[in-house]
Design an enzyme around this catalytic site. Sequence first.
Site, PDB file in Angstrom:
ATOM      1  N   ARG A  32       0.848  -1.186   0.000  1.00 62.36           N
ATOM      2  CA  ARG A  32       0.000   0.000   0.000  1.00 62.36           C
ATOM      3  C   ARG A  32       0.882   1.233   0.000  1.00 62.36           C
ATOM      4  O   ARG A  32       1.515   1.564   1.012  1.00 62.36           O
ATOM      5  CB  ARG A  32      -0.937  -0.006   1.206  1.00 62.36           C
ATOM      6  CG  ARG A  32      -1.981  -1.110   1.146  1.00 62.36           C
ATOM      7  CD  ARG A  32      -2.824  -0.980  -0.089  1.00 62.36           C
ATOM      8  NE  ARG A  32      -4.050  -1.760  -0.009  1.00 62.36           N
ATOM      9  CZ  ARG A  32      -4.962  -1.747  -0.954  1.00 62.36           C
ATOM     10  NH1 ARG A  32      -4.792  -1.027  -2.043  1.00 62.36           N
ATOM     11  NH2 ARG A  32      -6.050  -2.466  -0.817  1.00 62.36           N
ATOM     12  N   ALA A  90     -11.024  -6.980  -1.698  1.00 57.97           N
ATOM     13  CA  ALA A  90     -11.855  -5.779  -1.803  1.00 57.97           C
ATOM     14  C   ALA A  90     -11.544  -5.052  -3.096  1.00 57.97           C
ATOM     15  O   ALA A  90     -10.505  -5.282  -3.716  1.00 57.97           O
ATOM     16  CB  ALA A  90     -11.587  -4.861  -0.612  1.00 57.97           C
ATOM     17  N   GLU A 102     -14.930  -9.169  -7.394  1.00 60.64           N
ATOM     18  CA  GLU A 102     -13.666  -8.862  -6.714  1.00 60.64           C
ATOM     19  C   GLU A 102     -13.078 -10.088  -6.026  1.00 60.64           C
ATOM     20  O   GLU A 102     -11.861 -10.299  -6.063  1.00 60.64           O
ATOM     21  CB  GLU A 102     -13.850  -7.723  -5.704  1.00 60.64           C
ATOM     22  CG  GLU A 102     -13.979  -6.361  -6.326  1.00 60.64           C
ATOM     23  CD  GLU A 102     -12.714  -5.866  -7.017  1.00 60.64           C
ATOM     24  OE1 GLU A 102     -11.613  -6.380  -6.766  1.00 60.64           O
ATOM     25  OE2 GLU A 102     -12.847  -4.936  -7.832  1.00 60.64           O
ATOM     26  N   GLU A 126      -4.050  -5.125 -14.211  1.00 61.01           N
ATOM     27  CA  GLU A 126      -2.668  -5.139 -14.701  1.00 61.01           C
ATOM     28  C   GLU A 126      -1.686  -4.430 -13.776  1.00 61.01           C
ATOM     29  O   GLU A 126      -0.508  -4.753 -13.770  1.00 61.01           O
ATOM     30  CB  GLU A 126      -2.581  -4.563 -16.112  1.00 61.01           C
ATOM     31  CG  GLU A 126      -2.918  -3.086 -16.203  1.00 61.01           C
ATOM     32  CD  GLU A 126      -2.817  -2.547 -17.613  1.00 61.01           C
ATOM     33  OE1 GLU A 126      -2.440  -1.386 -17.762  1.00 61.01           O
ATOM     34  OE2 GLU A 126      -3.130  -3.283 -18.568  1.00 61.01           O
ATOM     35  N   GLU A 128      -2.045  -4.402 -10.409  1.00 64.74           N
ATOM     36  CA  GLU A 128      -2.343  -4.932  -9.084  1.00 64.74           C
ATOM     37  C   GLU A 128      -1.501  -6.185  -8.839  1.00 64.74           C
ATOM     38  O   GLU A 128      -1.584  -7.155  -9.592  1.00 64.74           O
ATOM     39  CB  GLU A 128      -3.843  -5.263  -9.003  1.00 64.74           C
ATOM     40  CG  GLU A 128      -4.335  -5.674  -7.661  1.00 64.74           C
ATOM     41  CD  GLU A 128      -5.853  -5.846  -7.651  1.00 64.74           C
ATOM     42  OE1 GLU A 128      -6.449  -5.462  -6.649  1.00 64.74           O
ATOM     43  OE2 GLU A 128      -6.427  -6.358  -8.637  1.00 64.74           O
TER      44      GLU A 128
END
Length: 176
Positions: A63, A75, A91, A137, A139
């Site tokens: 993150r 999520a 998801e 792409e 992620e």
Amino acid sequence: MDYEEKTLHKESIYNGKIIDVRVHEVQLPDGRTGKREVVNHPGAVAVIARTPSGKIILVRQYRKALEKELFEIPAGKLEPGEDPEMSAFRELEEETGYRAHGLKKTASFYTSPGFADEIIHLYEADRVTKGQTSTDEDEFVELVEVSLEEAQQFIREEKIHDAKTMYAVQHLMLSR
């Protein structure tokens, strides 16, 4: 006393892929004026899912806003006009490869109501089966399956450090 703040003027200062930012000039309850920075977000879904053996399905991802990796329940943001339940099915499968045979709505909550309108719709998956992942792409996630006790330890170690996942673990603890 009425605590509503009437918007007098809005100025868009950023329109992005995920969020938009606006500055609102507002009339305060006492008649004075003030400014509010507001983040607009399309909303999101999150899914509490467990494997047939009872393990909690998490994804590990970096993150950037926090400059660290977190372990989170699957999520993602809602697409324009998308039904939250359909988004939750999508998801879960995209991020983890697991398919739910059903979903039960657990709660909806605002993430940061002091400055953002993002709402997360939380679902609990019923009977999951393994399939194929298909992440975005940009992620990069790793599937992780943990016991409830391991998830509690992750919270103590701040590996699980986001509200939606902590809420999910608490929900599972209370529904034992």
